[in-house]
Design a protein around this motif. Structure first.
Motif, PDB file in Angstrom:
ATOM      1  N   ALA A 308       0.824  -1.197  -0.009  1.00 21.13           N
ATOM      2  CA  ALA A 308       0.351  -0.237  -0.045  1.00 21.13           C
ATOM      3  C   ALA A 308       0.554   1.320  -0.156  1.00 21.13           C
ATOM      4  O   ALA A 308       0.466   2.292  -0.432  1.00 21.13           O
ATOM      5  N   ALA A 309       1.865   1.316   0.870  1.00 27.73           N
ATOM      6  CA  ALA A 309       2.296   2.805   0.584  1.00 27.73           C
ATOM      7  C   ALA A 309       3.488   2.396  -0.757  1.00 27.73           C
ATOM      8  O   ALA A 309       3.634   3.919  -1.308  1.00 27.73           O
ATOM      9  N   VAL A 310       3.739   1.452  -1.280  1.00 32.71           N
ATOM     10  CA  VAL A 310       4.834   1.566  -2.419  1.00 32.71           C
ATOM     11  C   VAL A 310       3.463   2.333  -4.013  1.00 32.71           C
ATOM     12  O   VAL A 310       3.945   3.149  -4.221  1.00 32.71           O
ATOM     13  N   ALA A 311       2.426   1.974  -3.514  1.00 28.64           N
ATOM     14  CA  ALA A 311       1.826   2.013  -4.121  1.00 28.64           C
ATOM     15  C   ALA A 311       1.421   3.794  -4.399  1.00 28.64           C
ATOM     16  O   ALA A 311       1.024   4.669  -4.645  1.00 28.64           O
ATOM     17  N   ARG A 312       1.210   4.256  -2.711  1.00 26.02           N
ATOM     18  CA  ARG A 312       1.153   5.498  -2.710  1.00 26.02           C
ATOM     19  C   ARG A 312       2.345   6.321  -3.276  1.00 26.02           C
ATOM     20  O   ARG A 312       2.407   7.123  -3.232  1.00 26.02           O
ATOM     21  N   ALA A 313       3.590   5.524  -3.731  1.00 25.87           N
ATOM     22  CA  ALA A 313       4.927   6.217  -3.953  1.00 25.87           C
ATOM     23  C   ALA A 313       4.821   6.349  -5.187  1.00 25.87           C
ATOM     24  O   ALA A 313       5.439   7.254  -5.981  1.00 25.87           O
ATOM     25  N   ALA A 314       4.496   5.489  -5.873  1.00 19.04           N
ATOM     26  CA  ALA A 314       4.277   5.632  -7.004  1.00 19.04           C
ATOM     27  C   ALA A 314       2.980   5.873  -7.530  1.00 19.04           C
ATOM     28  O   ALA A 314       3.304   6.483  -8.718  1.00 19.04           O
ATOM     29  N   GLU A 315       1.443   7.135  -7.383  1.00 15.76           N
ATOM     30  CA  GLU A 315       0.844   7.581  -8.132  1.00 15.76           C
ATOM     31  C   GLU A 315       2.299   9.117  -7.669  1.00 15.76           C
ATOM     32  O   GLU A 315       1.764   9.585  -8.696  1.00 15.76           O
ATOM     33  N   VAL A 316       2.970   9.648  -7.357  1.00 15.27           N
ATOM     34  CA  VAL A 316       4.440  10.840  -7.150  1.00 15.27           C
ATOM     35  C   VAL A 316       5.447  10.401  -8.382  1.00 15.27           C
ATOM     36  O   VAL A 316       5.272  10.676  -9.365  1.00 15.27           O
ATOM     37  N   LEU A 317       5.884   8.705  -8.542  1.00 17.65           N
ATOM     38  CA  LEU A 317       6.230   8.144  -9.754  1.00 17.65           C
ATOM     39  C   LEU A 317       6.033   7.987 -11.263  1.00 17.65           C
ATOM     40  O   LEU A 317       6.203   8.360 -12.395  1.00 17.65           O
ATOM     41  N   ALA A 318       4.130   8.089 -11.151  1.00 16.08           N
ATOM     42  CA  ALA A 318       3.554   7.591 -12.156  1.00 16.08           C
ATOM     43  C   ALA A 318       3.794   9.394 -12.818  1.00 16.08           C
ATOM     44  O   ALA A 318       3.142   9.643 -14.207  1.00 16.08           O
ATOM     45  N   VAL A 319       3.809  10.435 -11.885  1.00 15.57           N
ATOM     46  CA  VAL A 319       3.943  11.664 -13.251  1.00 15.57           C
ATOM     47  C   VAL A 319       5.099  11.840 -14.251  1.00 15.57           C
ATOM     48  O   VAL A 319       6.301  11.995 -13.130  1.00 15.57           O
ATOM     49  N   PRO A 320       5.197  12.363 -14.889  1.00 19.22           N
ATOM     50  CA  PRO A 320       6.223  12.471 -15.420  1.00 19.22           C
ATOM     51  C   PRO A 320       6.844  12.982 -15.190  1.00 19.22           C
ATOM     52  O   PRO A 320       6.727  14.508 -15.472  1.00 19.22           O
ATOM     53  N   ALA A 321       8.523  13.217 -14.924  1.00 18.61           N
ATOM     54  CA  ALA A 321       9.425  14.067 -14.959  1.00 18.61           C
ATOM     55  C   ALA A 321       9.359  15.247 -16.374  1.00 18.61           C
ATOM     56  O   ALA A 321       9.344  14.536 -17.261  1.00 18.61           O
ATOM     57  N   MET A 322      10.101  16.147 -16.205  1.00 20.26           N
ATOM     58  CA  MET A 322       9.463  17.146 -17.169  1.00 20.26           C
ATOM     59  C   MET A 322      11.227  16.771 -17.772  1.00 20.26           C
ATOM     60  O   MET A 322      11.888  16.824 -17.828  1.00 20.26           O
ATOM     61  N   PRO A 323      11.003  16.593 -19.517  1.00 16.83           N
ATOM     62  CA  PRO A 323      11.852  16.099 -20.273  1.00 16.83           C
ATOM     63  C   PRO A 323      12.781  17.661 -20.534  1.00 16.83           C
ATOM     64  O   PRO A 323      12.305  18.682 -21.381  1.00 16.83           O
ATOM     65  N   TYR A 324      14.299  16.581 -20.861  1.00 14.10           N
ATOM     66  CA  TYR A 324      14.843  17.859 -21.625  1.00 14.10           C
ATOM     67  C   TYR A 324      15.940  17.334 -23.052  1.00 14.10           C
ATOM     68  O   TYR A 324      16.226  16.347 -22.909  1.00 14.10           O
ATOM     69  N   PRO A 400      11.928  22.635 -24.517  1.00 12.97           N
ATOM     70  CA  PRO A 400      12.271  21.456 -24.181  1.00 12.97           C
ATOM     71  C   PRO A 400      13.266  21.037 -25.306  1.00 12.97           C
ATOM     72  O   PRO A 400      14.162  19.757 -24.819  1.00 12.97           O
ATOM     73  N   ARG A 401      14.297  21.292 -25.995  1.00 11.78           N
ATOM     74  CA  ARG A 401      15.456  21.171 -26.684  1.00 11.78           C
ATOM     75  C   ARG A 401      16.645  21.227 -25.624  1.00 11.78           C
ATOM     76  O   ARG A 401      18.004  20.764 -26.478  1.00 11.78           O
ATOM     77  N   ILE A 402      16.690  21.797 -24.858  1.00  9.53           N
ATOM     78  CA  ILE A 402      17.530  22.687 -24.560  1.00  9.53           C
ATOM     79  C   ILE A 402      18.307  21.793 -23.539  1.00  9.53           C
ATOM     80  O   ILE A 402      16.947  21.529 -22.650  1.00  9.53           O
ATOM     81  N   ALA A 403      19.411  21.656 -23.015  1.00  8.53           N
ATOM     82  CA  ALA A 403      19.578  21.281 -22.086  1.00  8.53           C
ATOM     83  C   ALA A 403      19.210  21.763 -20.335  1.00  8.53           C
ATOM     84  O   ALA A 403      19.039  22.549 -20.321  1.00  8.53           O
ATOM     85  N   ARG A 404      19.253  20.862 -19.682  1.00  8.60           N
ATOM     86  CA  ARG A 404      18.560  21.315 -18.958  1.00  8.60           C
ATOM     87  C   ARG A 404      19.404  22.564 -18.049  1.00  8.60           C
ATOM     88  O   ARG A 404      19.088  23.720 -17.238  1.00  8.60           O
TER      89      ARG A 404
END
Length: 577
Positions: A308-324, A400-404
């Motif tokens: 159950a705790a892993v599922a709560r962490a997964a809800e955050v990790l399911a949000v895609p990171a901003m790609p660069y 989005p094409r520029i490096a972070r």
């Protein structure tokens, strides 16, 4: 969305196990060895008893007795090793999971992170992550725990197939009990953790607004609001105990019945000569091991809680990171262009197909009524958030094409309510991708008119930030100094002078025009005086550009003057023309 989160949770659970694979493997082997020692012990005890009753040689009885002692010692040592490995593996997995969560929270951007409350994110990164960190050891322990009942059942079969047949008759009831327990406990644990997150979120809000609460005299109301999820927390906590108590009670009825049935059949088989006394002793021990539902339920409960705790962490990790990307912006004066930019919040377009070109090297003020989309435009312009549609370009290159790192070197920000980081005041000004030279930090502080009050502090620039008595305007000027010290070709000020008096703002505006290296300046303005000092004004209305032009020309329009809430005579003074 739930399916995606469930998949992410499963992948995260497997990743947690893989992250600690060597330790988990050793833990599995240690647990398996402990189970093997526990399974061999009844046979050794039975054999030693038979030798003593049948008057076997003293040497044979001594060897089997020593084997029993060795198996007991091995069980104790392996149990100690298992406890040590479990603790270190949990700690390492928790640290790894917190690292992933923190990087994802900071990597998805402030707008995406805002879907979670700060307190809820804190709860997920602390308590939930610690519970989720036990997932690897819970899986290993559960797998190892299965060895004992399966091995005991095999041993019963080897002693006498009739004994295993009696035990297997009650097997379906045991399986049903465990399945019901896993399903019910999984639901109440998830609800319990959600209630915890809700309380944590409200508590952080209350702590952030502690001065407002004290001034309003609403401490009791706010305490009641923070504790509002407490009944749900209590309800789910009681429900967890009820589920576990029901499973334990059912097992307490079923298990002794199975053990008694095995012993009864074993007694009959002993009377007919098919079993020896030692074999009956071993069979009684194996019946206990085979029905070790209590241990299995405990392991299963730990795994359910971790899942159950892993599922709560997964809800955050399911949000895609901003790609660069990996590009570096070409040489240019910092020309900013927005093409068909649309940003939707809550189903409502905040920016609606916006087209805008900010000439390189210019100073542009963005004005509009509250809700016109000014701050969202500022966030999109420097890629603190991505538009739902459209493209933002810096000197002809899509952001989005520029490096972070390159993007953060070229785009500087100053905010209405800046957050200061670092140990000292100098650290707060130098905070960024690259640490500017001390002289550049001092020059930036002078441009932001912060140098005078900083030098009055006990340690000047080396004063500990947490102990510096700073007003709201002084914090805002330090935020401006940080932006001035780091700005490249584009500087974005999101209402960053709102806490300053008119004289200080005028001086900073002059410094911004002559002493700050940024080539292009985008200013979110709420004062007519700020707009009057810009080269161009972009007038936003309902998420679109209504007009672009010099402040003096736009000031002739009554609707434009109404944006600032001033009269024509006041505007003439602000205009400066």
């Amino acid at each position: 969305m739930r399916t995606d989160t469930a998949r992410t949770a499963n992948r995260l659970l497997l990743a947690a196990v893989r992250h600690s694979a060597p330790r988990t493997a050793v833990l599995c082997l240690t647990s398996a060895a402990g189970s093997a020692a526990a399974l061999l012990l009844p046979t050794a005890l039975g054999r030693a008893l038979d030798l003593l009753l049948r008057h076997g040689t003293a040497a044979q009885a001594a060897r089997w007795t020593l084997l029993c002692a060795a198996l007991l010692a091995a069980s104790v040592a392996l149990d100690a090793a298992q406890t040590l490995l479990s603790g270190t593996t949990d700690a390492r997995t928790t640290a790894w999971l917190r690292d992933r969560l923190l990087h994802r929270i900071l990597g998805i951007g402030p707008d995406a992170a805002a879907r979670f409350t700060p307190g809820d994110l804190v709860a997920r990164c602390t308590g939930n992550a610690a519970t989720a960190g036990t997932a690897a050891t819970a899986v290993a322990s559960l797998v190892a725990t299965l060895i004992t009942p399966v091995g005991a059942l095999v041993a019963l079969t080897l002693i006498d197939p009739w004994l295993s047949a009696v035990f297997l008759a009650g097997g379906p009831l045991l399986a049903l009990l465990l399945r019901t327990f896993a399903h019910a406990s999984s639901d109440c644990v998830a609800r319990y953790q959600r209630a915890q997150g809700a309380m944590a979120g409200r508590l952080v809000e209350a702590l952030t607004g502690a001065r407002t609460i004290a001034a309003a005299g609403t401490a009791e109301w706010e305490a009641a609001r923070v504790l509002e999820p407490l009944p749900e927390l209590s309800r789910q906590g009681h429900r967890m105990w009820q589920v576990q108590g029901r499973a334990t009670g059912q097992a307490a009825v079923l298990v002794p019945l199975l053990q008694t049935a095995v012993l009864a059949v074993g007694g009959v088989r002993l009377g007919t000569g098919h079993l020896s006394v030692g074999e009956l002793l071993a069979a009684s021990r194996y019946a206990v091991l085979a029905t070790g539902v209590g241990v299995f339920v405990g392991r299963l409960a730990a795994l359910v809680s971790a899942r159950a705790a892993v599922a709560r962490a997964a809800e955050v990790l399911a949000v895609p990171a901003m790609p660069y990307g990996d590009r570096k912006p070409p040489g240019g004066d910092g020309e900013l262009e927005l093409r068909g930019v649309t940003v939707v919040r809550g189903g409502v377009p905040v920016l609606d197909g916006l087209d805008l070109r900010v000439p390189g090297g210019s100073s542009v003020a963005v004005v509009g009524r509250s809700g016109a989309g000014k701050s969202v435009l500022a966030a999109v312009a420097g890629r603190l958030t991505d538009p739902d549609a459209g493209t933002v370009l810096l000197d002809g290159v899509p952001l989005p094409r520029i490096a972070r790192q390159e993007l953060r070197r070229e785009v500087g920000y100053a905010f209405e309510r800046p957050a200061l980081f670092g140990t000292t005041i100098a650290d707060a000004i130098g905070y960024g991708v690259d640490r500017p030279a001390p002289e550049r930090c001092v020059a930036a502080a002078r441009a932001a008119h912060a140098d005078d009050f900083v030098r009055l502090l006990p340690g000047a620039y080396q004063t500990e930030r947490a102990r510096a008595p700073l007003s709201g305007g002084e914090i805002q000027r330090l935020g401006l100094a940080r932006a001035f010290a780091h700005c490249g070709r584009l500087l974005i000020l999101d209402d960053a002078t709102s806490s300053l008096d008119s004289v200080t703002e005028l001086r900073i505006s002059e410094a911004l025009a002559h002493h700050v290296p940024a080539r292009t300046r985008l200013l979110i303005a709420h004062r007519a005086s700020t707009a009057a000092r810009a080269d161009l004004v972009v007038w936003l209305e309902d998420g679109r550009v209504r007009a672009v032009g010099p402040h003096g020309r736009l000031w002739k329009l009554a609707e434009y003057r109404a944006v600032f809430g001033g009269s024509r005579s006041e505007g003439a003074a602000d205009d400066g023309s």
